[in-house]
Design a protein around this motif. Structure first.
Motif, PDB file in Angstrom:
ATOM      1  N   SER A  27       0.827  -1.210   0.000  1.00  0.00           N
ATOM      2  CA  SER A  27       0.000   0.000   0.000  1.00  0.00           C
ATOM      3  C   SER A  27       0.863   1.262   0.000  1.00  0.00           C
ATOM      4  CB  SER A  27      -0.960  -0.001   1.198  1.00  0.00           C
ATOM      5  OG  SER A  27      -0.261   0.014   2.419  1.00  0.00           O
ATOM      6  N   SER A  28       2.009   1.205   0.680  1.00  0.00           N
ATOM      7  CA  SER A  28       2.919   2.360   0.678  1.00  0.00           C
ATOM      8  C   SER A  28       3.546   2.571  -0.696  1.00  0.00           C
ATOM      9  CB  SER A  28       4.022   2.169   1.724  1.00  0.00           C
ATOM     10  OG  SER A  28       3.484   2.210   3.023  1.00  0.00           O
ATOM     11  N   LEU A  29       3.923   1.477  -1.345  1.00  0.00           N
ATOM     12  CA  LEU A  29       4.447   1.583  -2.712  1.00  0.00           C
ATOM     13  C   LEU A  29       3.373   2.162  -3.636  1.00  0.00           C
ATOM     14  CD1 LEU A  29       6.338  -1.828  -2.953  1.00  0.00           C
ATOM     15  CD2 LEU A  29       7.386   0.434  -3.034  1.00  0.00           C
ATOM     16  N   GLY A  30       2.117   1.766  -3.398  1.00  0.00           N
ATOM     17  CA  GLY A  30       1.010   2.313  -4.166  1.00  0.00           C
ATOM     18  C   GLY A  30       0.829   3.800  -3.932  1.00  0.00           C
ATOM     19  N   GLU A  31       0.928   4.215  -2.678  1.00  0.00           N
ATOM     20  CA  GLU A  31       0.799   5.645  -2.342  1.00  0.00           C
ATOM     21  C   GLU A  31       1.882   6.466  -3.031  1.00  0.00           C
ATOM     22  OE1 GLU A  31      -0.854   8.995  -0.321  1.00  0.00           O
ATOM     23  OE2 GLU A  31      -1.605   6.945  -0.474  1.00  0.00           O
ATOM     24  N   LEU A  32       3.114   5.976  -2.993  1.00  0.00           N
ATOM     25  CA  LEU A  32       4.225   6.685  -3.634  1.00  0.00           C
ATOM     26  C   LEU A  32       4.044   6.754  -5.144  1.00  0.00           C
ATOM     27  CD1 LEU A  32       7.212   5.177  -1.607  1.00  0.00           C
ATOM     28  CD2 LEU A  32       6.433   7.542  -1.534  1.00  0.00           C
ATOM     29  N   THR A  33       3.503   5.681  -5.724  1.00  0.00           N
ATOM     30  CA  THR A  33       3.282   5.640  -7.171  1.00  0.00           C
ATOM     31  C   THR A  33       2.110   6.533  -7.575  1.00  0.00           C
ATOM     32  OG1 THR A  33       4.076   3.352  -7.242  1.00  0.00           O
ATOM     33  CG2 THR A  33       2.823   4.116  -9.142  1.00  0.00           C
ATOM     34  N   SER A  34       1.043   6.523  -6.774  1.00  0.00           N
ATOM     35  CA  SER A  34      -0.204   7.204  -7.139  1.00  0.00           C
ATOM     36  C   SER A  34      -0.206   8.693  -6.814  1.00  0.00           C
ATOM     37  CB  SER A  34      -1.397   6.545  -6.420  1.00  0.00           C
ATOM     38  OG  SER A  34      -1.454   5.170  -6.659  1.00  0.00           O
ATOM     39  N   HIS A  35       0.410   9.080  -5.671  1.00  0.00           N
ATOM     40  CA  HIS A  35       0.197  10.440  -5.165  1.00  0.00           C
ATOM     41  C   HIS A  35       1.461  11.241  -4.882  1.00  0.00           C
ATOM     42  CE1 HIS A  35      -4.046   9.604  -4.921  1.00  0.00           C
ATOM     43  NE2 HIS A  35      -3.860   8.595  -4.080  1.00  0.00           N
ATOM     44  N   VAL A  36       2.613  10.606  -4.938  1.00  0.00           N
ATOM     45  CA  VAL A  36       3.850  11.317  -4.582  1.00  0.00           C
ATOM     46  C   VAL A  36       4.805  11.274  -5.767  1.00  0.00           C
ATOM     47  CG1 VAL A  36       5.741  11.477  -2.920  1.00  0.00           C
ATOM     48  CG2 VAL A  36       3.525  10.564  -2.186  1.00  0.00           C
ATOM     49  N   ASP A  37       5.485  12.358  -5.990  1.00  0.00           N
ATOM     50  CA  ASP A  37       6.403  12.444  -7.127  1.00  0.00           C
ATOM     51  C   ASP A  37       7.740  11.790  -6.777  1.00  0.00           C
ATOM     52  OD1 ASP A  37       7.459  13.047  -9.581  1.00  0.00           O
ATOM     53  OD2 ASP A  37       7.985  15.117  -9.052  1.00  0.00           O
ATOM     54  N   VAL A  38       7.691  10.477  -6.617  1.00  0.00           N
ATOM     55  CA  VAL A  38       8.887   9.702  -6.287  1.00  0.00           C
ATOM     56  C   VAL A  38       9.026   8.591  -7.327  1.00  0.00           C
ATOM     57  CG1 VAL A  38       9.919   8.128  -4.594  1.00  0.00           C
ATOM     58  CG2 VAL A  38       8.701  10.157  -3.813  1.00  0.00           C
ATOM     59  N   PRO A  39      10.219   8.410  -7.897  1.00  0.00           N
ATOM     60  CA  PRO A  39      10.391   7.328  -8.889  1.00  0.00           C
ATOM     61  C   PRO A  39      10.373   5.959  -8.208  1.00  0.00           C
ATOM     62  CG  PRO A  39      12.494   8.416  -8.458  1.00  0.00           C
ATOM     63  CD  PRO A  39      11.455   9.191  -7.704  1.00  0.00           C
TER      64      PRO A  39
END
Length: 256
Positions: A27-39
């Protein structure tokens, strides 16, 4: 399909609030992919629903319940023996064919999305009970690196499921008062990064609670040796406001 009923979700379909569906890590990887500008290396995750489907279809819930009945986790010999039997029981069962097909198709689709046939991936365990306010289950299940080929991915997902019953995980759940059969596991299947150097970063000092500095531990090669304690990593303390290195310790590392 509703997220709660899906067997598999891509990272950009997941958010941090989906811990019950895909565990803390996925879910954290999803959050970073969906909502945060992190590669974030792209991938997908099998869900808690898929885990429960596998266990229900194969009758594993009853088998495990019978095996762990009367277990005294403070008896280390008994704990080791029972957990080994539970893991073997999981590995002995064949994953339902529809779930195997779904994982294989997603792996093929991942290759198309990244423009690489049969890509190397990491298969990472993500427990639905990870990182609760009063308990942390992170790091108690297994991760597999440099995995390639649909059949191997399916096998590693099952091994992740089995790792839900490592001695350490069972002991910790028992002491924290969690029902072993309530916890489910998601497996994140994520593109490998062939790193020159890697490690872990903490935005809060876990020992003191100080949040003024960032703590980085790194080593040559993949970060797994840092997590496993195979090498003594370099340590860097970085001030959040100035980005200045406040303190550093560089250690000798003879393997990577």
């Amino acid at each position: 399909m509703e997220k709660e009923k899906a067997f598999l979700l891509w990272f950009d379909q997941l958010e941090r609030k989906d811990v019950a569906i895909a565990g803390g890590k996925s879910s954290s990887l999803g959050e970073l992919t969906s909502h945060v500008d992190v590669p974030v290396p792209y991938g997908f995750a099998t869900t808690a629903c898929a885990y429960r489907y596998f266990f229900e279809k194969t009758g594993l819930y009853q088998k495990i319940k019978d095996l762990i009945e009367g277990l005294d986790v403070d008896n280390s010999a008994q704990l080791r023996e029972v957990c080994a039997k539970v893991r073997q029981a999981i590995m002995d069962e064949e994953m339902p064919q529809d779930l195997q097909d779904l994982i294989a198709e997603a792996y093929e689709e991942l290759g198309k999305k990244v423009g690489e046939a049969d890509p190397f991936v990491a298969v990472r365990s993500s427990a639905t009970a990870e990182d609760l306010p009063d308990a942390s289950f992170a790091g108690q299940q297994d991760t597999y690196l440099n995995v390639k080929g649909a059949a191997t991915i399916v096998a590693k997902v099952k091994e992740c499921y089995a790792s839900c019953f490592t001695d350490r995980a069972v002991y910790y759940r028992e002491k924290q008062g969690f029902d072993h059969l309530d916890v489910a596991l998601s497996a994140a299947v994520q593109m490998m990064v062939f790193s020159k150097a890697a490690g872990v970063m903490f935005t809060v000092n876990v020992a003191t609670g100080d949040d003024k500095n960032i703590l980085i531990e790194g080593a040559w090669g993949l970060g797994e040796y840092v997590v496993q304690g195979t090498v003594t990593p370099d340590n860097y303390t970085v001030n959040k406001e100035t980005c200045a290195i406040v303190e550093k310790n560089v250690n000798a590392q003879d393997i990577k």
